[in-house]
Design a protein around this motif. Sequence first.
Motif, short mmCIF file in Angstrom:
data_model
loop_
_atom_site.label_atom_id
_atom_site.label_comp_id
_atom_site.label_asym_id
_atom_site.label_seq_id
_atom_site.Cartn_x
_atom_site.Cartn_y
_atom_site.Cartn_z
N LEU A 23 0.85 -1.19 0.00
CA LEU A 23 0.00 0.00 0.00
C LEU A 23 0.89 1.24 0.00
CD1 LEU A 23 -2.71 1.48 0.36
CD2 LEU A 23 -2.45 1.13 2.83
N VAL A 24 0.70 2.09 -1.00
CA VAL A 24 1.49 3.31 -1.10
C VAL A 24 0.57 4.48 -1.41
CG1 VAL A 24 3.58 2.11 -1.86
CG2 VAL A 24 1.95 2.97 -3.55
N GLY A 79 1.95 9.06 -6.15
CA GLY A 79 3.23 9.73 -6.31
C GLY A 79 4.41 8.94 -5.78
N ASP A 80 4.14 7.93 -4.99
CA ASP A 80 5.21 7.10 -4.43
C ASP A 80 5.76 6.13 -5.48
OD1 ASP A 80 4.03 6.64 -0.99
OD2 ASP A 80 5.03 8.32 -2.00
N SER A 81 6.82 5.43 -5.08
CA SER A 81 7.44 4.42 -5.93
C SER A 81 7.39 3.06 -5.24
CB SER A 81 8.90 4.79 -6.22
OG SER A 81 8.99 6.00 -6.93
N LEU A 82 7.49 2.03 -6.06
CA LEU A 82 7.48 0.66 -5.57
C LEU A 82 8.23 -0.19 -6.58
CD1 LEU A 82 6.06 -0.55 -3.03
CD2 LEU A 82 4.19 -1.22 -4.54
N ARG A 83 8.94 -1.21 -6.09
CA ARG A 83 9.63 -2.12 -7.00
C ARG A 83 9.15 -3.54 -6.77
NH1 ARG A 83 16.01 -3.73 -7.95
NH2 ARG A 83 15.69 -4.91 -6.02
N VAL A 115 -0.86 -4.42 -5.47
CA VAL A 115 -0.39 -3.05 -5.35
C VAL A 115 -1.62 -2.16 -5.17
CG1 VAL A 115 0.74 -1.12 -6.51
CG2 VAL A 115 1.68 -3.43 -6.72
N THR A 116 -1.64 -1.41 -4.09
CA THR A 116 -2.74 -0.49 -3.81
C THR A 116 -2.17 0.91 -3.70
OG1 THR A 116 -3.93 -2.23 -2.61
CG2 THR A 116 -4.67 0.04 -2.30
#
Length: 121
Positions: free
Chosen positions: A10-11, A14-18, A117-118
Amino acid sequence: VQLQASGGGLVLAGDSLRLSCVASGRTVSNYAMGWFRQAPGKEREFVAAISWSGGSTNYADSTKGRFTISRDNAKNTVYLQMNSLKPEDTAVYYCAADPFEAILVINPGYWGQGTLVTVSS
């Protein structure tokens, strides 16, 4: 070929995730690999693909410029770096593999389990 995806969460917008996807059972160094996603109530859609060598990549228009696919054949792993995430990126993300990239983007021979991914606004 077994594919194990991880890295979802959960982000905020505008955030990033890999995301990562590790292959086992056999080497996938000569396989094209990619990512798909399925949002609630929608069909699964193509996100990105990478050739066996990593020399060519292919992206859906909705992710071009924000997502980057890469691979490390020594680790039998493919990655999806997702930047500038939007609420509409919320989905279950699946990794996939196929000996042929042209087949991968349509109907991959191998699928991993999904990782959620949320993206919250």
